[in-house]
Write a protein that holds these residues in place. Sequence first.
Motif, PDB file in Angstrom:
ATOM      1  N   ARG A  32     -87.096  -4.682 -13.088  1.00 22.76           N
ATOM      2  CA  ARG A  32     -87.498  -6.129 -13.127  1.00 22.76           C
ATOM      3  C   ARG A  32     -87.547  -6.726 -11.745  1.00 22.76           C
ATOM      4  N   THR A  57     -82.051  -4.780 -15.027  1.00 24.89           N
ATOM      5  CA  THR A  57     -81.578  -5.616 -16.140  1.00 24.89           C
ATOM      6  C   THR A  57     -80.104  -5.031 -16.522  1.00 24.89           C
ATOM      7  N   LEU A 105     -78.354 -14.093 -12.424  1.00 26.35           N
ATOM      8  CA  LEU A 105     -78.904 -12.930 -13.550  1.00 26.35           C
ATOM      9  C   LEU A 105     -77.433 -12.292 -14.285  1.00 26.35           C
TER      10      LEU A 105
END
Length: 430
Positions: A164, A207, A243
């Motif tokens: 990502r 991720t 994140l």
Amino acid sequence: MDMDERILRGRVLRFLRRPEGVGDTAAFELFDDGAVHVRDGLIAWVGDFAQAPAGIAVTDHRPHLITAGFIDAHIHFPQGQITASWGAQLLDWLNTYTFPAETAFADPAHAARMATAFYDLLLRNGTTTASAFCSVHPASVEAYFAEGQKRGMRMLGGKVLMDRNAPAALLDTPQTAHDDSAALIARWHGRGRALYAISPRFALTSTPAQMEAAGALIAAHPECHVQTHLSENTDEIALACALYPEARGYLDIYDRYGMLGPKALLGHAIHLTEAERDRIAETGSHAVHCPTSNFFLGSGLFDEAALAARGATSAIATDIGAGMSWSMLRTGGAAYAVAQLQKRSLDPFTAFWWITRGNAEVLGLADRIGTLQPGSEADLVVLNSHATPDLALRMEAARDLKDELFALLILGDDRVVAETYVAGKASKPA
Ligand code: GUN
Ligand code: ZN
């Protein structure tokens, strides 16, 4: 088959342990008229030339200095063409320069051509071992290890895992990251002198599902190193924590996925909390100091002493392409400048130990490289302290080995490398 052997004559310097300061002359041995007997790729013997075994061909490198080959603990194979790219700090630099350059490594022909240039530059600079991040593409890893094998070098590296926050052409998936890495480990780890390093790029580009896959890979392959980036830049840290909101901090992200341990190499590790330093020490993980890169990207000052105080040992590296030089001498010189800003003084013996034996110890490879001990692999560098006019002028006034080593660190680069031996073979490109 005849034995392949040779004696290299010169001033031979080898380190026995980390020096405790500039007066710690017991930390190293210097043979003023020394000899290194290399045989079948290994070091057979080191000592005074007068005591060397007779009847063996001699290469006379006097008056040059012979030391263990340099070790670069963190470098990016696909970034040779983006060194000296102007005007950005980490995240902009990655988006503007790095990711576009890495996209080209999907092409095996490009990767192969870049590998030739990459290894030529390492050897020109006296670097005989490096741990490299390749691109996301297995083809880049193939080119990297194939060229390393051709040169007979002890090299670590791996495919970066990233799924990502990068251009689509650079993204894998948790599954392909796992499966491609596993296939590359099977193909390359332990083949010749190659060692595989599992390489999740950093928290921003993986991720949670991919970190999970990386953790599984690491657990399944305790023989492999693990390399990533940690707390290099304050914007990066804020994004990492956003994140992974469940993590207590940046390091904790990697901790949760089982990435820490003696084989873990954490690039940069500049902006750490006390708890993070404790945890690095407790897990036996290693930070990697990238001083010219940290200057170049304005990232900050790595605090080696704060980690050492807790018993954590750190490596040192160029971090090409954010690094400003391929030379581990220049890199050691830059570490001196960082220490100066911290009101500490990195002495030349410790700096030389660091770029050779120190890095070998951090990599867990001191039984094989970095020490010039008999039985270890004959990777050496021959240094000419008078190679340039500024060095020659300085050397007129140099009084001792300390002065000479320091001049090499501050003024030296590829021009002082008279020869580089890989497994006993002269390997510096013409
Ligand atoms: N953090 C994540 N990727 C990179 C990289 O390629 N270079 C540097 N310096 N930091 C990074
Ligand atoms: Zn890096």
